[in-house]
Enzyme design. Structure first.
Site, PDB file in Angstrom:
ATOM      1  N   TYR A 165       0.830  -1.203   0.000  1.00 21.42           N
ATOM      2  CA  TYR A 165       0.000   0.000   0.000  1.00 21.42           C
ATOM      3  C   TYR A 165       0.865   1.255   0.000  1.00 21.42           C
ATOM      4  O   TYR A 165       0.543   2.246  -0.662  1.00 21.42           O
ATOM      5  CB  TYR A 165      -0.936  -0.006   1.213  1.00 21.42           C
ATOM      6  N   GLU A 166       1.978   1.212   0.737  1.00 22.30           N
ATOM      7  CA  GLU A 166       2.866   2.366   0.823  1.00 22.30           C
ATOM      8  C   GLU A 166       3.866   2.429  -0.326  1.00 22.30           C
ATOM      9  O   GLU A 166       4.823   3.195  -0.287  1.00 22.30           O
ATOM     10  CB  GLU A 166       3.578   2.377   2.175  1.00 22.30           C
ATOM     11  N   GLU A 170       4.720   2.190  15.181  1.00 22.56           N
ATOM     12  CA  GLU A 170       5.504   1.874  13.986  1.00 22.56           C
ATOM     13  C   GLU A 170       4.602   1.584  12.797  1.00 22.56           C
ATOM     14  O   GLU A 170       4.820   2.086  11.702  1.00 22.56           O
ATOM     15  CB  GLU A 170       6.431   0.686  14.264  1.00 22.56           C
ATOM     16  N   TYR A 211      -2.373  -0.795  10.512  1.00 19.78           N
ATOM     17  CA  TYR A 211      -2.903  -1.292   9.248  1.00 19.78           C
ATOM     18  C   TYR A 211      -4.237  -1.974   9.485  1.00 19.78           C
ATOM     19  O   TYR A 211      -4.383  -2.764  10.420  1.00 19.78           O
ATOM     20  CB  TYR A 211      -1.924  -2.283   8.607  1.00 19.78           C
ATOM     21  N   VAL A 212      -5.189  -1.657   8.623  1.00 18.20           N
ATOM     22  CA  VAL A 212      -6.476  -2.339   8.590  1.00 18.20           C
ATOM     23  C   VAL A 212      -6.682  -2.794   7.153  1.00 18.20           C
ATOM     24  O   VAL A 212      -6.508  -2.007   6.207  1.00 18.20           O
ATOM     25  CB  VAL A 212      -7.631  -1.422   9.051  1.00 18.20           C
ATOM     26  N   GLY A 241     -13.267   1.431   7.510  1.00 15.78           N
ATOM     27  CA  GLY A 241     -14.550   2.097   7.736  1.00 15.78           C
ATOM     28  C   GLY A 241     -15.365   1.439   8.837  1.00 15.78           C
ATOM     29  O   GLY A 241     -16.422   1.928   9.191  1.00 15.78           O
ATOM     30  N   GLY A 288      -9.415   0.884  12.918  1.00 13.05           N
ATOM     31  CA  GLY A 288      -8.260   1.762  13.074  1.00 13.05           C
ATOM     32  C   GLY A 288      -8.405   2.665  14.286  1.00 13.05           C
ATOM     33  O   GLY A 288      -7.475   2.802  15.091  1.00 13.05           O
ATOM     34  N   ASN A 301      -0.435  10.350   1.819  1.00  5.12           N
ATOM     35  CA  ASN A 301      -1.514   9.493   2.312  1.00  5.12           C
ATOM     36  C   ASN A 301      -2.642  10.338   2.914  1.00  5.12           C
ATOM     37  O   ASN A 301      -2.875  10.343   4.117  1.00  5.12           O
ATOM     38  CB  ASN A 301      -0.959   8.495   3.323  1.00  5.12           C
ATOM     39  N   TYR A 330      -6.411  10.947  10.932  1.00 10.06           N
ATOM     40  CA  TYR A 330      -5.654  11.320  12.132  1.00 10.06           C
ATOM     41  C   TYR A 330      -6.074  12.702  12.635  1.00 10.06           C
ATOM     42  O   TYR A 330      -6.220  12.915  13.835  1.00 10.06           O
ATOM     43  CB  TYR A 330      -4.150  11.282  11.867  1.00 10.06           C
TER      44      TYR A 330
END
Length: 162
Positions: free
Chosen positions: A23-24, A81, A84-85, A91, A95, A122, A129
């Protein structure tokens, strides 16, 4: 449901680390092995800790964290660190539940800081956040030594008798 990870969770945590790396946009960067992760999380002197988010008894996310220390506050803190979901569970509040569980660890242990990094592109995570009250530390820049630069600097310490 949020629970502490167990040694039996290491394979699924490792799989989700790989999913997070993809994903990253850095799948090749996820090089940890099961034995390394098991030792780090459950060895004689754990270096890190993990929480698992479950839905219908199946792991759908994780948070991997370790303690840091602030010389300014004189207290430990939590450094997250990885959070992840899995996409199919996003939704569903997992998280936020993982972050809330880590916040509770901080509060109950008297830790004054809970910190993490997020990639600047992101936007979904940044928005999330911010929605829970987290503030970016824009005045700070993360630095990292790896590879040859790390070894070269270590070599200079050895050459100087350190």
């Amino acid at each position: 449901m949020i629970r502490a990870a167990t040694p039996a969770d290491v394979p699924v945590i490792l799989a989700m680390i790989g999913e997070l790396a993809a994903y990253e946009r850095a799948p090749e960067a996820a090089q940890a092995t099961e034995p390394q992760l098991k030792e780090a999380l459950f060895g004689d002197q754990p270096a890190a800790f993990a929480l698992i988010a479950e839905a219908d008894g199946e792991p759908v996310g994780f948070a991997l964290w370790f303690r840091n220390f602030s010389t300014w506050t004189g207290t430990h803190g939590v450094y997250l660190e990885d959070l992840y979901v899995r996409p199919e569970a996003r939704g569903g509040g997992h998280g936020k539940a993982l972050l809330a569980a880590l916040a509770e660890i901080c509060v109950s242990r008297g830790y004054e800081r809970f910190e993490w990094s997020v990639l600047d592109w992101n936007e979904p995570s940044i928005g999330f956040y911010r929605s829970i009250g987290a503030q970016p530390m824009d005045e700070w820049t993360v630095f990292r030594l790896t590879g040859n630069a790390l070894h070269n600097l270590a070599g200079s310490a050895r050459a100087n008798g350190a």
